[in-house]
Scaffold this active site. Structure first.
Site, PDB file in Angstrom:
ATOM      1  N   VAL A 108       0.894  -1.352  -0.052  1.00 30.10           N
ATOM      2  CA  VAL A 108       0.053  -0.171   0.269  1.00 30.10           C
ATOM      3  C   VAL A 108       0.813   1.441   0.130  1.00 30.10           C
ATOM      4  O   VAL A 108       1.948   1.532   0.737  1.00 30.10           O
ATOM      5  CB  VAL A 108      -0.884  -0.018   1.136  1.00 30.10           C
ATOM      6  CG1 VAL A 108      -1.599   1.284   1.503  1.00 30.10           C
ATOM      7  CG2 VAL A 108      -1.782  -1.259   1.329  1.00 30.10           C
ATOM      8  N   GLY A 109       0.603   2.123  -0.675  1.00 26.42           N
ATOM      9  CA  GLY A 109       1.012   3.423  -0.774  1.00 26.42           C
ATOM     10  C   GLY A 109       2.524   3.606  -1.100  1.00 26.42           C
ATOM     11  O   GLY A 109       3.403   4.469  -0.747  1.00 26.42           O
ATOM     12  N   GLY A 111       3.201   3.362  -4.852  1.00 29.51           N
ATOM     13  CA  GLY A 111       3.491   3.664  -6.189  1.00 29.51           C
ATOM     14  C   GLY A 111       3.090   2.655  -7.201  1.00 29.51           C
ATOM     15  O   GLY A 111       3.296   2.479  -8.388  1.00 29.51           O
ATOM     16  N   ASP A 158      -4.175   4.804 -13.164  1.00 33.97           N
ATOM     17  CA  ASP A 158      -4.161   3.586 -12.194  1.00 33.97           C
ATOM     18  C   ASP A 158      -5.301   2.880 -12.454  1.00 33.97           C
ATOM     19  O   ASP A 158      -5.416   1.523 -12.500  1.00 33.97           O
ATOM     20  CB  ASP A 158      -4.022   3.845 -10.748  1.00 33.97           C
ATOM     21  CG  ASP A 158      -2.651   4.497 -10.286  1.00 33.97           C
ATOM     22  OD1 ASP A 158      -1.870   4.989 -11.271  1.00 33.97           O
ATOM     23  OD2 ASP A 158      -2.449   4.535  -9.092  1.00 33.97           O
TER      24      ASP A 158
HETATM   25  O1  PMV Z   1      -0.458   6.659  -6.702  1.00 32.19           O
HETATM   26  P1  PMV Z   1       0.627   6.267  -7.580  1.00 32.19           P
HETATM   27  O2  PMV Z   1       1.928   6.508  -6.719  1.00 32.19           O
HETATM   28  O3  PMV Z   1       0.602   5.049  -8.354  1.00 32.19           O
HETATM   29  O4  PMV Z   1       0.921   7.415  -8.582  1.00 32.19           O
HETATM   30  C1  PMV Z   1      -0.064   7.638  -9.636  1.00 32.19           C
HETATM   31  C2  PMV Z   1       0.660   8.432 -10.824  1.00 32.19           C
HETATM   32  C3  PMV Z   1       0.584  10.131 -10.657  1.00 32.19           C
HETATM   33  O5  PMV Z   1       0.950  10.470 -11.930  1.00 32.19           O
HETATM   34  C4  PMV Z   1       1.675  10.705  -9.638  1.00 32.19           C
HETATM   35  C5  PMV Z   1      -0.843  10.729 -10.304  1.00 32.19           C
HETATM   36  C6  PMV Z   1      -1.746  10.308 -11.273  1.00 32.19           C
HETATM   37  O6  PMV Z   1      -3.025  10.723 -10.780  1.00 32.19           O
HETATM   38  O7  PMV Z   1      -1.326  10.395 -12.406  1.00 32.19           O
END
Ligand code: PMV
Length: 328
Positions: A108-109, A111, A158
């Site tokens: 979690v948290g 990336g 994501d």
């Molecule tokens: O939540 P993460 O760490 O998978 O980051 C998402 C990617 C970002 O570009 C930082 C944020 C986004 O909404 O695209």
């Protein structure tokens, strides 16, 4: 009756943060999964349990009760129950009580898109239980709505990759493009173990870019060039070139101040052990880095990441997105 859905994690190969401002990003689903099992209850309560982190919560109307793991239960499971309720409303079973069990292997948290994958597997499992024909686009939209509540300006990257899987070029407000890389290759992941909030990192970058207009324009242009060149490298299977572009991308991410000493240490260790290239992945401020390497260097890169204080994984690209099924 019970339904189950699994959704993959992701790594961003190039373009994180800049993707929020319309720059294309390159992202791959990887073989680490969130699994959600859902069954109906006779009452109207929704009970959600997670095995990692271990926590549980129940919600009935306005009444919330933490059953286990106070902090994680509120932070992780409350949004997931809201997601399940949104799915129930959408699939026409408002007020149906549910038991939700989340078993996610995704740290979690850090990336790897854990919250999006958990939301996607939960929505898909609820949809399956409601016996609705599940359109992937509907699942993605429902999850995107919930992410917007957590961090205000998500790009949607994501949710998209966890729903559809594979390797894609993602650009905000444009249809995403699926890519067939010439070569399927393992992605080395190094976790610093330091958790951070994507929302906070996105806000930090927004402030920095707003204060430095000329720099912002240059950085966005460079990020676009890096992603487009990385796409060309992937298409012709040129991992060496992809690695160089990942290195350039890491420098750009350092310039927007989202790397950390720990991330830089893991990135340097991977490069010194012979990786073609390495960079942080996701929101930065902690979390994970990734590296690509030739097959004969892979184990030394994994080891080097471990020696530099990270937790190494070898991830494989996952071409499948979310999948769901019913168990009678
Ligand atoms: O939540 P993460 O760490 O998978 O980051 C998402 C990617 C970002 O570009 C930082 C944020 C986004 O909404 O695209």
């Amino acid at each position: 009756m019970k339904s189950i859905a699994v959704a993959p994690a992701k790594v961003i190969l190039t373009g994180e943060h800049f993707v929020v401002y319309g720059v294309p990003a390159l992202v791959s689903a990887v073989d680490i999964y969130s699994k959600t099992a859902v069954s109906t209850r006779r009452d109207t309560t929704i009970v959600a349990r997670s095995s990692s982190p271990r926590c549980a919560i129940s919600i009935n109307g306005e009444h919330t009760r933490v059953l286990e793991g106070e902090r994680n239960a509120r932070k992780m499971l409350e949004p997931m129950i809201r997601v399940a309720q949104a799915a129930l409303n959408r699939f026409g079973s408002r007020n149906q009580g549910l038991n939700i069990r989340i078993d996610s292997e995704i740290p979690v948290g850090v990336g790897l898109g854990s919250s999006a994958a958990v939301a996607i597997s939960t929505i898909a499992a609820v949809g399956k239980l409601c016996k609705r024909r599940l359109y992937r686009e509907t699942i993605r939209q429902l999850a995107f709505g919930s992410e917007r509540l957590i961090h205000k300006i998500p790009s949607g990257i994501d949710q998209t990759i966890s729903t559809f899987g594979g390797v894609i070029v993602y650009q905000k407000e444009k249809p995403f493009r699926r890519i067939s890389p010439r070569q399927i290759f393992p992605i080395i992941v190094g976790d610093t173990g330091k958790r951070r909030s994507t929302g906070k990192m996105v806000s930090k970058v927004r402030t920095l870019l707003a204060e430095r207009d000329v720099f912002a324009k240059r950085a966005l242009r460079s990020a676009g060039i890096i992603s487009r060149s990385a796409l060309a490298a992937l298409r012709c299977g040129d991992l060496k070139r992809l690695g160089q572009l990942m290195n350039q991308n890491h420098e750009l991410l350092r310039e927007i101040e989202i790397s950390t000493t720990e991330l830089d240490r893991l990135v340097s260790a991977a490069r010194e052990a012979g990786a073609f290239g390495a960079k942080l992945t996701g929101a930065g401020g902690g979390g994970c880095m990734i590296a690509v390497a030739s097959s004969d260097c892979t184990s030394s890169v994994l080891q080097a990441i471990g020696h530099a204080g990270g937790t190494p994984y070898l991830a494989r690209m996952e071409h499948r997105g979310v999948r769901s099924w019913v168990i009678n």
